[in-house]
Write an enzyme that holds these catalytic residues in place. Sequence first.
Site, PDB file in Angstrom:
ATOM      1  N   CYS A   2       0.841  -1.189   0.000  1.00  0.00           N
ATOM      2  CA  CYS A   2       0.000   0.000   0.000  1.00  0.00           C
ATOM      3  C   CYS A   2       0.880   1.244   0.000  1.00  0.00           C
ATOM      4  O   CYS A   2       1.865   1.318   0.723  1.00  0.00           O
ATOM      5  CB  CYS A   2      -0.954   0.079   1.184  1.00  0.00           C
ATOM      6  N   ARG A  27       3.778  -0.070  -4.886  1.00  0.00           N
ATOM      7  CA  ARG A  27       3.570  -0.665  -3.560  1.00  0.00           C
ATOM      8  C   ARG A  27       2.232  -1.386  -3.451  1.00  0.00           C
ATOM      9  O   ARG A  27       1.962  -2.060  -2.460  1.00  0.00           O
ATOM     10  CB  ARG A  27       3.620   0.435  -2.495  1.00  0.00           C
ATOM     11  N   TRP A  76      -3.094  -2.608  -1.753  1.00  0.00           N
ATOM     12  CA  TRP A  76      -2.841  -4.032  -2.030  1.00  0.00           C
ATOM     13  C   TRP A  76      -3.748  -4.771  -1.062  1.00  0.00           C
ATOM     14  O   TRP A  76      -3.531  -4.746   0.152  1.00  0.00           O
ATOM     15  CB  TRP A  76      -1.362  -4.358  -1.785  1.00  0.00           C
ATOM     16  N   ASN A 100      -1.998   1.483   6.034  1.00  0.00           N
ATOM     17  CA  ASN A 100      -1.139   0.447   5.474  1.00  0.00           C
ATOM     18  C   ASN A 100      -0.844  -0.526   6.605  1.00  0.00           C
ATOM     19  O   ASN A 100      -0.451  -0.098   7.687  1.00  0.00           O
ATOM     20  CB  ASN A 100       0.158   1.099   4.956  1.00  0.00           C
ATOM     21  N   GLY A 101      -1.053  -1.825   6.369  1.00  0.00           N
ATOM     22  CA  GLY A 101      -0.760  -2.808   7.417  1.00  0.00           C
ATOM     23  C   GLY A 101      -1.973  -3.679   7.688  1.00  0.00           C
ATOM     24  O   GLY A 101      -2.908  -3.722   6.887  1.00  0.00           O
ATOM     25  N   GLU A 481      16.529 -18.273  -8.528  1.00  0.00           N
ATOM     26  CA  GLU A 481      16.154 -16.895  -8.814  1.00  0.00           C
ATOM     27  C   GLU A 481      15.595 -16.776 -10.236  1.00  0.00           C
ATOM     28  O   GLU A 481      14.630 -16.050 -10.472  1.00  0.00           O
ATOM     29  CB  GLU A 481      17.369 -15.973  -8.605  1.00  0.00           C
ATOM     30  N   LYS A 485      11.913 -15.274 -11.062  1.00  0.00           N
ATOM     31  CA  LYS A 485      11.730 -14.125 -11.960  1.00  0.00           C
ATOM     32  C   LYS A 485      10.724 -14.458 -13.043  1.00  0.00           C
ATOM     33  O   LYS A 485       9.815 -13.693 -13.330  1.00  0.00           O
ATOM     34  CB  LYS A 485      13.066 -13.800 -12.604  1.00  0.00           C
ATOM     35  N   GLU A 488       7.043 -14.873 -11.690  1.00  0.00           N
ATOM     36  CA  GLU A 488       6.348 -13.702 -11.151  1.00  0.00           C
ATOM     37  C   GLU A 488       5.925 -12.707 -12.219  1.00  0.00           C
ATOM     38  O   GLU A 488       4.933 -12.008 -12.028  1.00  0.00           O
ATOM     39  CB  GLU A 488       7.133 -13.022 -10.022  1.00  0.00           C
ATOM     40  N   HIS A 504      14.532 -38.111  -9.514  1.00  0.00           N
ATOM     41  CA  HIS A 504      13.864 -38.653  -8.330  1.00  0.00           C
ATOM     42  C   HIS A 504      12.382 -38.269  -8.300  1.00  0.00           C
ATOM     43  O   HIS A 504      11.763 -38.285  -7.250  1.00  0.00           O
ATOM     44  CB  HIS A 504      14.582 -38.179  -7.060  1.00  0.00           C
ATOM     45  N   LYS A 603       5.480  -4.300  -4.237  1.00  0.00           N
ATOM     46  CA  LYS A 603       6.827  -4.123  -3.716  1.00  0.00           C
ATOM     47  C   LYS A 603       6.721  -3.931  -2.211  1.00  0.00           C
ATOM     48  O   LYS A 603       5.763  -3.324  -1.737  1.00  0.00           O
ATOM     49  CB  LYS A 603       7.405  -2.860  -4.368  1.00  0.00           C
TER      50      LYS A 603
HETATM   51  C1  F6R Z   1      10.962 -10.871  -6.220  1.00  0.00           C
HETATM   52  C2  F6R Z   1      11.071  -9.950  -5.104  1.00  0.00           C
HETATM   53  C3  F6R Z   1      10.730 -10.462  -3.759  1.00  0.00           C
HETATM   54  C4  F6R Z   1      11.574  -9.761  -2.681  1.00  0.00           C
HETATM   55  C5  F6R Z   1      11.082 -10.160  -1.284  1.00  0.00           C
HETATM   56  C6  F6R Z   1      11.919  -9.543  -0.198  1.00  0.00           C
HETATM   57  O1  F6R Z   1      11.362 -10.284  -7.422  1.00  0.00           O
HETATM   58  O2  F6R Z   1      11.373  -8.805  -5.261  1.00  0.00           O
HETATM   59  O3  F6R Z   1      10.853 -11.841  -3.673  1.00  0.00           O
HETATM   60  O4  F6R Z   1      12.904 -10.111  -2.849  1.00  0.00           O
HETATM   61  O5  F6R Z   1       9.750  -9.757  -1.137  1.00  0.00           O
HETATM   62  O6  F6R Z   1      11.872  -8.154  -0.253  1.00  0.00           O
HETATM   63  P1  F6R Z   1      12.954  -7.274   0.495  1.00  0.00           P
HETATM   64  O7  F6R Z   1      14.260  -7.536  -0.168  1.00  0.00           O
HETATM   65  O8  F6R Z   1      12.488  -5.865   0.303  1.00  0.00           O
HETATM   66  O9  F6R Z   1      12.950  -7.714   1.917  1.00  0.00           O
END
Ligand code: F6R
Length: 608
Positions: A2, A27, A76, A100-101, A481, A485, A488, A504, A603
């Site tokens: 948010c 966000r 969000w 937010n929260g 990773e 990527k 997502e 396996h 984010k």
């Molecule tokens: C994926 C991504 C997330 C963050 C995770 C941790 O592309 O960005 O998996 O890595 O949410 O976020 P931070 O690093 O902000 O604690």
Amino acid sequence: MCGIIGYTGPLEAQKILLEGLAGLEYRGYDSAGIALCMEDSHIYLAKKAGKVKNLKEYCEQQVTISSHSGIGHTRWATHGGVSDMNAHPHRAGKVTLIHNGIIENYHALTEQFHVQDKLVSQTDSEVAAHILDQLYENDPLVAIRKLASLLEGSYGFCIMFEDQPGAIYAIRNVSPLVAAATHSGSLIASDLTALIPYTREYFVVPEQRIVKLTPYKVHVYNLDDTFSKNYPEIMTVNWNMDAAMKNGFPHFMLKEIHEQPEAMQNTILPRVNKGVPDFSDDGIPDEIFENCNQVQIIACGTAMHAGMVARAILQPVLRIPISVSVASEFRYEEPLIDKNTLAIIISQSGETIDTLAALRLAHQCGSTTLAVVNVKGSTIARESDYVFYTHAGPEIAVASTKAYSVQLAALYMIGCRMALVRGKYTKQDACGFLAQLLDAIPAMETIIGRKEQIKKAAAHIIQSPDAFFIGRGLDYAFSLEGALKLKEISYIHSEAYAAGELKHGTIALISDHVPVIAIATQQHVYAKTISNIREVKARGAFIILLVKENAVVDSELADIQLRIPNVGDPFTVFPIAVALQLIAYYASLAKNLNVDQPRNLAKSVTVE
Ligand code: F6R
């Protein structure tokens, strides 16, 4: 999660709020809303499901509203689906607020304050608005203090009271808020991107304090009825607005992929002294590296994957146990850590709530904590014993790219310093290690230069609902990773497997044309990885193989080969990361998806 913004001052509030929300949209982007204090003190509310663009168009269709104070929110969803009604701000009597929260005890509070019949949304936030309205007599500070004493959970609130025109109140617990008093008015926001157009100086709103914004001043009050004597430390932003703009790139993600070589240099070079890592300017003492007998790495998502790579690189050198834990699990696994443990906490945002909770647990266990964080002044940075700031600049795309590279750079440097301090590396070894780390930077540039080739490779993945990433050892850590990527942002189901583990069970899923992205950059397991690739090739898989320039590969082994420069084996992650990010980027693009704001994500994950 948010985005929050509040403004009071001489300028038109609506414009500032809508522009701020556009910048904060990463966000949370399922709905947005604003509340404006009108000249007659009446509060105007506009909220819309969907992107900030929808809200903006809606506002443009309304009669022009002049207002000099207001609050805005991008959501969000946690409690209640995506709808205009569930969007913030929420109004109850004289109170209008954004949140937010998560209020964990909102259900009990709903009953205690008998607000059930008044609710028009399904949100926990609206419950807080109604309770605050009940508690409000004529003193906002008193009412907010009482509210804070009732709430359990995390929150960042911005609040307007209908009979307090021009004033915005805020309080937070865990959820981030930053504020600034500027010549153009006072601002508060969930993160800096919304403040940067107006100021470079800001402060982090302290937890358990109430701030009151008036047009040119931000007042800070304690929760015990006193004026706060200690004004929070004023901080200066170390990046400019350009860093938070696309600057000609079609997406933030592509821009951030391109920024990686520079971000690496900015993170590494200031910490090189006579050819070896030196953290004196960070205030990180060597004793923390000397006096531990194990390392516990804690993080989420991409940051956790950086930790997995670090463990694979550093454990064989340091010869002490290095564990990596997913932060959301760490608290519940009764971890065996103590005062002899160095806990390394990795977080781009520095606000991820699971990671923060794990950090607090590490402290309770007596461990020394070292945070690797990108956002200056964030909660994790402030609560850790020591901080290694990465210098990636703001990362706006939801899918993390440059933050991952610099987290790795930080962990490699920490490991190198630790090896030196513990006598595992001579000065010459450390110089050699660092030189190879720096050599990885041009290798990243080389891969960026090959993006058209990678785009063609990505086109072969998008028809398939599934994709697999395989590798051994370090290559497996990179695969994790790569798979994250891809899933997502392209919504292709993708999984990473240790190449030797496929047979396996998972190999049952390999059939004609299933894309397998195979990584084989580690010499000591190269031959074995190649055998595993042959096994999936024999079952019809479409192989995209990532190998070093100098690898000799049978031409029929892979359908596509992507070559990476010949950097030392421990450093191949840097060019490989760029290649995997570009595969995901172009797959998302080819599927015409929203690269920067993938569905269901946001984010900075500030809910558990
Ligand atoms: C994926 C991504 C997330 C963050 C995770 C941790 O592309 O960005 O998996 O890595 O949410 O976020 P931070 O690093 O902000 O604690």
